[in-house]
Design an enzyme around this catalytic site. Structure first.
Site, mmCIF file in Angstrom:
data_model
loop_
_atom_site.group_PDB
_atom_site.id
_atom_site.type_symbol
_atom_site.label_atom_id
_atom_site.label_comp_id
_atom_site.label_asym_id
_atom_site.label_seq_id
_atom_site.Cartn_x
_atom_site.Cartn_y
_atom_site.Cartn_z
ATOM 1 N N HIS A 1 -3.306 2.958 -11.012
ATOM 2 C CA HIS A 1 -2.411 4.056 -10.647
ATOM 3 C C HIS A 1 -1.622 3.773 -9.367
ATOM 4 O O HIS A 1 -0.413 3.605 -9.430
ATOM 5 C CB HIS A 1 -3.248 5.346 -10.541
ATOM 6 N N GLU B 1 0.317 16.200 -8.355
ATOM 7 C CA GLU B 1 -0.959 15.683 -7.836
ATOM 8 C C GLU B 1 -1.532 16.606 -6.756
ATOM 9 O O GLU B 1 -2.313 16.175 -5.914
ATOM 10 C CB GLU B 1 -0.797 14.271 -7.274
#
Ligand SMILES: [Zn+2]
Length: 294
Positions: free
Chosen positions: A157, A75
């Protein structure tokens, strides 16, 4: 900045996140700005509960790896975007705490005025649009809110928090999960009472007293006049990116707590009340009505 102690702090925060169940398996990631154009970041594919200081990667602000045996977090793009948008941010924490993530999965932002400490620290916790994890979509979704918020939910998420140092970013993650648990319990018990708009303005004024740096003022509806002595800045969100925070806080007309009327109506109160009948009871009522007509 003592980089060795930052490495140790990242290990410690990883342990806390894993032990509190904020991440499972290799989920979550952490980064710290150690120089104007240098980040120290957790590596890809490791459990955050079992990291060692030597595992961290050093990258620049474009994501180029400068140092480290492992590759930086999957990420990383989201972290880079936060640092680009927020020069004041020194640390970014991402995790999947289950209750807050449950709200993110249900499509419910944590933006109701419910707890004073949340209003004074984070303000509102919006819900960023769904984006495929680890792609460039995620930084796009985060960009919309990051200028005005230190914490947000990521649809289907998890959650993201930022701060002036690693511990403050992490504590905001704790606050979000704690707030989500309290909100869930309150809703199970019949719904929240909301803190009135006037009280929200008062709490916002106290941020200075507590020494809290909030990323942005709370948006006030410009159509609603401020009360006497209220000097909050009235900001209207402009363009695509939020420049202030939206908090659901009804006008209190004197009282500081207001029942959540929207939910109360949904649950059934007064004339709008919902009733439940079995088919047998309903048929009996209809038969009665027809009998009376004859
Ligand atoms: Zn994630």
């Amino acid at each position: 900045m003592n980089v060795e102690s930052v490495r140790a702090d990242i290990v410690e925060i990883g342990r806390r996140m894993y032990s509190r169940g904020y991440t499972a398996s290799n989920d979550g990631n952490i980064s710290v700005r150690i120089a104007p154009d240098r980040l120290l970041m957790t590596p890809k594919s490791v459990c955050k509960g079992f990291m060692t200081p030597d595992m961290m990667c050093v990258t620049d602000l474009t994501g180029k790896k400068i140092q480290g045996d492992r590759d930086p977090s999957s990420e990383m793009l989201m972290h880079l975007e936060v640092y680009r948008q927020r020069p004041d941010v020194k640390a970014v924490v991402h995790a999947h705490p289950p209750t807050a993530t449950g709200f993110a999965v249900a499509g419910i932002p944590l933006d109701r005025a419910v707890l004073a400490e949340v209003l004074t620290t984070l303000g509102s916790i919006p819900l960023a649009e769904y984006a495929t994890p680890s792609t460039a979509e995620l930084p796009d979704a985060v960009r919309k809110y990051i200028k005005a918020h230190d914490g947000m939910l990521l649809a289907n998420h998890g959650a993201l928090t930022v701060g002036g140092d690693l511990f403050s970013a992490y504590y905001k993650m704790e606050t979000i999960e704690h707030f989500a648990k309290i909100s869930l319990v309150a809703r199970m018990l019949g719904g929240e009472n909301l803190i009135s708009r006037e009280e929200v303005v008062r709490l916002q004024g106290l941020r200075g007293t507590y020494g809290i740096q909030a990323p942005a003022p709370i948006c006030l509806d410009p159509d609603v006049p401020l009360g006497p002595g209220q000097t909050a800045q009235v900001v209207v969100a402009g363009g695509d990116d939020a420049t202030c925070q939206t908090v659901q806080a009804p006008a209190g007309s004197g009282s500081r707590l207001v029942p959540d009327l929207i939910d109360a109506r949904r649950r059934g109160a007064g004339d709008e009340a919902e009733i439940r009948l079995t088919y047998r009871e309903l048929s009996a009522l209809i038969e009665d009505a027809i009998r009376n007509l004859r």
